[in-house]
Design a protein around this motif. Structure first.
Motif, mmCIF file in Angstrom:
data_model
loop_
_atom_site.group_PDB
_atom_site.id
_atom_site.type_symbol
_atom_site.label_atom_id
_atom_site.label_comp_id
_atom_site.label_asym_id
_atom_site.label_seq_id
_atom_site.Cartn_x
_atom_site.Cartn_y
_atom_site.Cartn_z
ATOM 1 N N GLN A 1 0.872 -1.179 0.000
ATOM 2 C CA GLN A 1 0.000 0.000 0.000
ATOM 3 C C GLN A 1 0.913 1.234 0.000
ATOM 4 O O GLN A 1 1.312 1.725 1.063
ATOM 5 N N PRO A 2 1.298 1.721 -1.192
ATOM 6 C CA PRO A 2 2.277 2.812 -1.260
ATOM 7 C C PRO A 2 1.732 4.130 -0.710
ATOM 8 O O PRO A 2 0.592 4.497 -0.974
ATOM 9 N N GLN A 3 2.572 4.798 0.071
ATOM 10 C CA GLN A 3 2.234 6.097 0.656
ATOM 11 C C GLN A 3 3.258 7.111 0.148
ATOM 12 O O GLN A 3 4.460 6.904 0.290
ATOM 13 N N ASN A 4 2.772 8.200 -0.424
ATOM 14 C CA ASN A 4 3.666 9.199 -1.011
ATOM 15 C C ASN A 4 3.996 10.283 0.009
ATOM 16 O O ASN A 4 3.431 11.373 -0.003
ATOM 17 N N LEU A 5 4.960 9.971 0.881
ATOM 18 C CA LEU A 5 5.326 10.871 1.971
ATOM 19 C C LEU A 5 6.778 11.318 1.842
ATOM 20 O O LEU A 5 7.614 10.594 1.301
ATOM 21 N N ASP A 6 7.069 12.519 2.371
ATOM 22 C CA ASP A 6 8.474 12.929 2.416
ATOM 23 C C ASP A 6 9.114 12.329 3.669
ATOM 24 O O ASP A 6 8.462 11.616 4.446
ATOM 25 N N PHE A 7 10.415 12.611 3.884
ATOM 26 C CA PHE A 7 11.133 11.980 4.986
ATOM 27 C C PHE A 7 10.502 12.281 6.344
ATOM 28 O O PHE A 7 10.303 11.384 7.175
ATOM 29 N N GLY A 8 10.199 13.547 6.586
ATOM 30 C CA GLY A 8 9.630 13.936 7.864
ATOM 31 C C GLY A 8 8.276 13.286 8.099
ATOM 32 O O GLY A 8 7.983 12.796 9.203
ATOM 33 N N GLU A 9 7.440 13.274 7.074
ATOM 34 C CA GLU A 9 6.120 12.647 7.181
ATOM 35 C C GLU A 9 6.244 11.141 7.399
ATOM 36 O O GLU A 9 5.447 10.538 8.118
ATOM 37 N N SER A 10 7.252 10.544 6.764
ATOM 38 C CA SER A 10 7.476 9.102 6.929
ATOM 39 C C SER A 10 7.799 8.761 8.378
ATOM 40 O O SER A 10 7.265 7.808 8.953
ATOM 41 N N VAL A 11 8.688 9.550 8.972
ATOM 42 C CA VAL A 11 9.079 9.323 10.364
ATOM 43 C C VAL A 11 7.887 9.509 11.298
ATOM 44 O O VAL A 11 7.651 8.701 12.210
ATOM 45 N N ASP A 12 7.120 10.560 11.053
ATOM 46 C CA ASP A 12 5.926 10.797 11.878
ATOM 47 C C ASP A 12 4.953 9.626 11.746
ATOM 48 O O ASP A 12 4.358 9.182 12.741
ATOM 49 N N GLY A 13 4.799 9.132 10.516
ATOM 50 C CA GLY A 13 3.893 8.013 10.271
ATOM 51 C C GLY A 13 4.349 6.738 10.945
ATOM 52 O O GLY A 13 3.532 5.985 11.494
ATOM 53 N N LEU A 14 5.653 6.474 10.924
ATOM 54 C CA LEU A 14 6.197 5.285 11.591
ATOM 55 C C LEU A 14 6.003 5.381 13.102
ATOM 56 O O LEU A 14 5.618 4.409 13.760
ATOM 57 N N GLN A 15 6.287 6.554 13.628
ATOM 58 C CA GLN A 15 6.187 6.742 15.074
ATOM 59 C C GLN A 15 4.737 6.608 15.558
ATOM 60 O O GLN A 15 4.475 6.066 16.635
ATOM 61 N N ALA A 16 3.803 7.089 14.726
ATOM 62 C CA ALA A 16 2.391 7.042 15.103
ATOM 63 C C ALA A 16 1.737 5.703 14.754
ATOM 64 O O ALA A 16 0.574 5.482 15.107
ATOM 65 N N GLY A 17 2.474 4.839 14.068
ATOM 66 C CA GLY A 17 1.919 3.560 13.666
ATOM 67 C C GLY A 17 0.969 3.641 12.488
ATOM 68 O O GLY A 17 0.219 2.707 12.199
ATOM 69 N N GLN A 18 1.021 4.766 11.760
ATOM 70 C CA GLN A 18 0.130 4.958 10.613
ATOM 71 C C GLN A 18 0.673 4.287 9.349
ATOM 72 O O GLN A 18 -0.078 4.020 8.411
#
Length: 331
Positions: A189-206
């Motif tokens: 399920q590809p997510q088109n995020l930049d580096f900062g958004e990726s880290v936030d997403g990983l940390q939030a479990g999104q």
């Protein structure tokens, strides 16, 4: 009679003075004109007052280096240079093409695609794209956390994975690494995020994992490691060799133990970061840019500074080098 003679001589004297003044004025005009013409013949950097350098996201290595590079270039060339936040490689090439920037951080693979009209630049080659020089390895990180349970590329199936913006360098790297592991974008399920958004997403479990192509240690992953147990999914050396055979601008790389709190070395792959400009940039400006950076690597306060060397600046670029930069390296 004497009065008439005196009047005649007076008038004659006035006429001579006026004639000499006119001749003198013509000489001055000629001198001024010649000086102006001479200045026109020497046009190069004289008309350039400002340079814009496009980098990447604020948590990436491009942006971290960009500020220092801009300061060095400003000091060396006298041309005010600023580092701008951007969507990185592919977007940076388009910024150069549109005239929205004069200097760009670009991955060597993306520069190759742009020059030859391939992939995201299909049918639209940028013939005037040239290099200043190579910088350092851009390591492909497949980042996740211990709690995700992801340990291999096979574990990505059905998971939410950040792959960068469509058309970006990170997206191309993700697509090619998935391919070499027998996967496609349809398997995740590809997510088109930049580096900062990726880290936030990983940390939030999104999201479950993220591709991040950047020189290690990159700020985005370091910030994540302060909050989570970071896992970098390894690229098996045999898979790396297969990737390199198909896409020769890659090379094998290793993220060393201790980076991001890793317990052991993690094998992966990398491309190179480079600086690119347009061919019509004045030769002395391109020369000054190269000199500012490669003469002052000791002033670059980043771990990647050790890789930025004039001796290896022309290795692995894959496109033409600007004549001004080439002149610097030849000297």
């Amino acid at each position: 009679m004497k009065s008439k003679k005196f009047l005649f001589l007076t008038v004659l004297s006035i006429m001579l003075v006026m004639l000499l003044a006119a001749c003198g004025g013509k000489e001055d005009d000629s001198s001024t004109k010649d000086s102006s013409t001479e200045g026109d013949n020497n046009t190069s950097s004289s008309d350039i007052k400002f340079l814009s350098m496009v980098t990447g996201g604020t948590q990436g290595t491009y942006y971290a280096l960009g500020g220092t590079f801009a300061e060095l270039i400003t000091k060396e060339t006298g041309i005010k240079t600023t580092a701008e936040v951007s969507q990185a490689s592919a977007a940076n090439v388009n910024a150069l093409k549109a005239g929205d920037a004069e200097i760009a951080f670009v991955q060597t693979d993306i520069a190759y695609y742009a020059k030859n009209g391939l992939l995201m630049f299909d049918g639209e080659p940028m013939d005037d794209l040239v290099a200043i020089g190579a910088l350092y390895p851009e390591t492909v990180h497949l980042v996740t956390t211990a709690k995700s349970g992801i340990k291999s590329f096979d574990d990505l199936k059905g998971k939410k994975v950040s792959v960068g913006a469509p058309g970006s360098g990170t997206y191309a790297n993700a697509e090619q690494l998935l391919e070499i592991h027998g996967l496609t974008m349809n398997d995740i399920q590809p997510q088109n995020l930049d580096f900062g958004e990726s880290v936030d997403g990983l940390q939030a479990g999104q999201i479950d994992a993220a591709f991040i192509t950047a020189g290690y240690p990159t700020a985005a992953v370091e910030s994540l490691s302060a909050q989570e147990d970071v896992v970098i999914v390894p690229v098996d050396p045999e898979k790396a060799k297969a990737l390199i055979e198909k896409y020769p601008y890659y090379k094998e790389d290793v993220i060393p133990a201790g980076t991001y709190g890793l317990a052991e070395d993690v094998p992966t792959v990398s491309v190179l970061a480079m600086l690119a400009v347009k061919k019509d940039l004045p030769e002395d400006v391109a020369y000054g840019i190269a000199k500012a950076i490669y003469d002052n690597t000791d002033k670059i306060g980043h771990a990647k500074a050790e890789y930025i060397k004039k001796e290896s600046a022309l290795d692995g670029i894959g496109i033409d080098v600007h004549p001004g930069a080439k002149k610097y390296f030849e000297e």
